[in-house]
Scaffold this motif. Structure first.
Motif, PDB file in Angstrom:
ATOM      1  N   ARG A   1      -8.824   7.385   6.863  1.00 13.76           N
ATOM      2  CA  ARG A   1      -9.795   8.074   6.002  1.00 13.76           C
ATOM      3  C   ARG A   1     -10.950   8.653   6.806  1.00 13.76           C
ATOM      4  NH1 ARG A   1      -9.051   3.347   2.563  1.00 13.76           N
ATOM      5  NH2 ARG A   1     -11.027   2.535   3.358  1.00 13.76           N
TER       6      ARG A   1
ATOM      7  N   TYR B   1       3.434   1.966   2.281  1.00 10.12           N
ATOM      8  CA  TYR B   1       3.914   2.365   3.603  1.00 10.12           C
ATOM      9  C   TYR B   1       5.246   1.698   3.925  1.00 10.12           C
ATOM     10  CZ  TYR B   1      -0.726   4.257   4.626  1.00 10.12           C
ATOM     11  OH  TYR B   1      -1.888   4.981   4.598  1.00 10.12           O
TER      12      TYR B   1
ATOM     13  N   LEU C   1       0.815  -1.212   0.000  1.00  6.29           N
ATOM     14  CA  LEU C   1       0.000   0.000   0.000  1.00  6.29           C
ATOM     15  C   LEU C   1       0.854   1.269   0.000  1.00  6.29           C
ATOM     16  CD1 LEU C   1      -2.706  -1.104   2.597  1.00  6.29           C
ATOM     17  CD2 LEU C   1      -3.009  -0.882   0.122  1.00  6.29           C
TER      18      LEU C   1
ATOM     19  N   GLU D   1      -6.722  -3.087   7.239  1.00  5.83           N
ATOM     20  CA  GLU D   1      -8.006  -2.539   6.777  1.00  5.83           C
ATOM     21  C   GLU D   1      -8.552  -1.530   7.786  1.00  5.83           C
ATOM     22  OE1 GLU D   1     -10.601  -5.828   6.166  1.00  5.83           O
ATOM     23  OE2 GLU D   1      -9.527  -6.553   4.395  1.00  5.83           O
TER      24      GLU D   1
ATOM     25  N   GLU E   1      -6.586   1.741   7.551  1.00  2.24           N
ATOM     26  CA  GLU E   1      -6.955   2.556   6.394  1.00  2.24           C
ATOM     27  C   GLU E   1      -8.271   3.294   6.628  1.00  2.24           C
ATOM     28  OE1 GLU E   1      -6.343  -0.599   3.214  1.00  2.24           O
ATOM     29  OE2 GLU E   1      -5.533   1.210   2.278  1.00  2.24           O
TER      30      GLU E   1
END
Length: 306
Positions: free
Chosen positions: A287, A102, A100, A280, A283
């Motif tokens: 957000r 990172y 992703l 998950e 993230e």
């Protein structure tokens, strides 16, 4: 005068390996076959020298650092069987996070409070903490200004997300394999939630905690006629030396486990799935999603054997 930056060359010298080997291990490369013992030695050397990887230049172009921390609570007397599981989990997490975009700051910590300061200085986007006891949590709870996700540790605070093995479901499956009367062999975890769940199903005297002062062979000798549930592959391999494997069921962390005897019964609680669910959650928090969600505990169930 600022302290000299620790390099991979320093770690290689401390661990007695090549700089290339250190690079493969710290970047979780699969291009080379490196033994578990060598990986452990390199991680321990990196932790001892307080190694901090270079920040990626992309952090300068955005408000995010694109650096995530993983603190693994490794007390001084932890056995290698427990560390094997946690480093495998860290590897799965790093693979997912790297995909992703990172970078990962891995802190195998014997002093969580001190090593947490390193994480704070790195302007992390998020932090994962593996196996933290409740007492230490209370000391550091107010120091987090980024999403903190706890893995294999239950904290009674709805601000934080927890990723936990569903031990009630594991014990149900163990009864299918072993019946209701069996013993348990497990490592000594800082967070006692899993032990508390197991104690509801198995008498305390039939639970062996893998500490240096406890004698496994003596424990098994007194339970020759019983079947056993073992938490962890390395512990499972150890018991296979003393017990007929037909009387064992081992909780493993990978579908591709090849260390146990082929006919040893297994319950698979996937580290890969645990890592995926944890990332998950991270993230979504970054957000700012699911702020009103009440369920901050995610239980990882065992996979169906194929």
């Amino acid at each position: 005068m600022s302290a000299k930056r620790v390099t991979m060359k320093d770690i290689a010298r401390e661990a007695g390996v090549s700089t290339a080997t250190v690079s493969y291990v710290l970047n979780y490369s699969n291009k080379e076959k490196i033994s578990h013992e060598t990986r452990m030695r390199i991680f321990e050397a990196a932790n001892k020298l307080k190694y901090v990887p270079n920040m990626n230049a992309k952090s300068l172009a955005s408000k995010r650092s694109y650096m995530v921390g993983i603190i693994i609570n490794i007390e001084a007397e932890n056995k290698k069987s427990k560390l094997h599981n946690y480093y495998d989990l860290a590897r799965e997490m790093q693979r997912k996070l790297n995909a992703l975009g990172y970078d990962v700051l891995l802190l195998p910590s014997k002093e969580v409070m001190k090593d947490l300061e390193i994480g704070q200085k790195r302007s992390l986007d998020a932090i994962f903490i593996v196996d933290l006891d409740k007492g230490t949590f209370k000391k550091i709870a107010n120091q987090f200004y980024v999403p903190a996700i706890f893995i294999d540790g239950y904290i009674e605070d709805d601000i934080f997300y927890k990723i936990l093995t569903d031990f009630d479901e594991v014990m149900d499956k163990a009864e299918e394999y072993l019946g209701k009367d069996y013993y348990v062999v497990m490592d000594d975890y800082s967070n006692k939630t899993s032990l508390e769940t197991i104690e509801k199903r198995v008498p305390r005297e039939d639970i062996f905690i893998n500490k240096y002062e406890n004698n496994l062979r003596e424990f098994l000798e007194k339970r020759k006629d019983k079947k056993g549930l073992v938490l962890g592959e390395l512990l499972g391999m150890q018991l296979e030396r003393y017990v007929d494997n037909k009387n064992l069921c081992v909780v493993v962390n990978s579908e591709k486990d090849i260390m146990l005897l082929p006919d040893t019964k297994r319950i698979i609680v996937s580290n890969r799935e645990k890592a995926e669910r944890a990332v998950e959650v991270m993230e979504k928090l970054l957000r700012l999603e699911n702020k009103e969600e009440n369920n901050h505990v995610i239980y990882i169930k065992s996979l169906k054997n194929k």
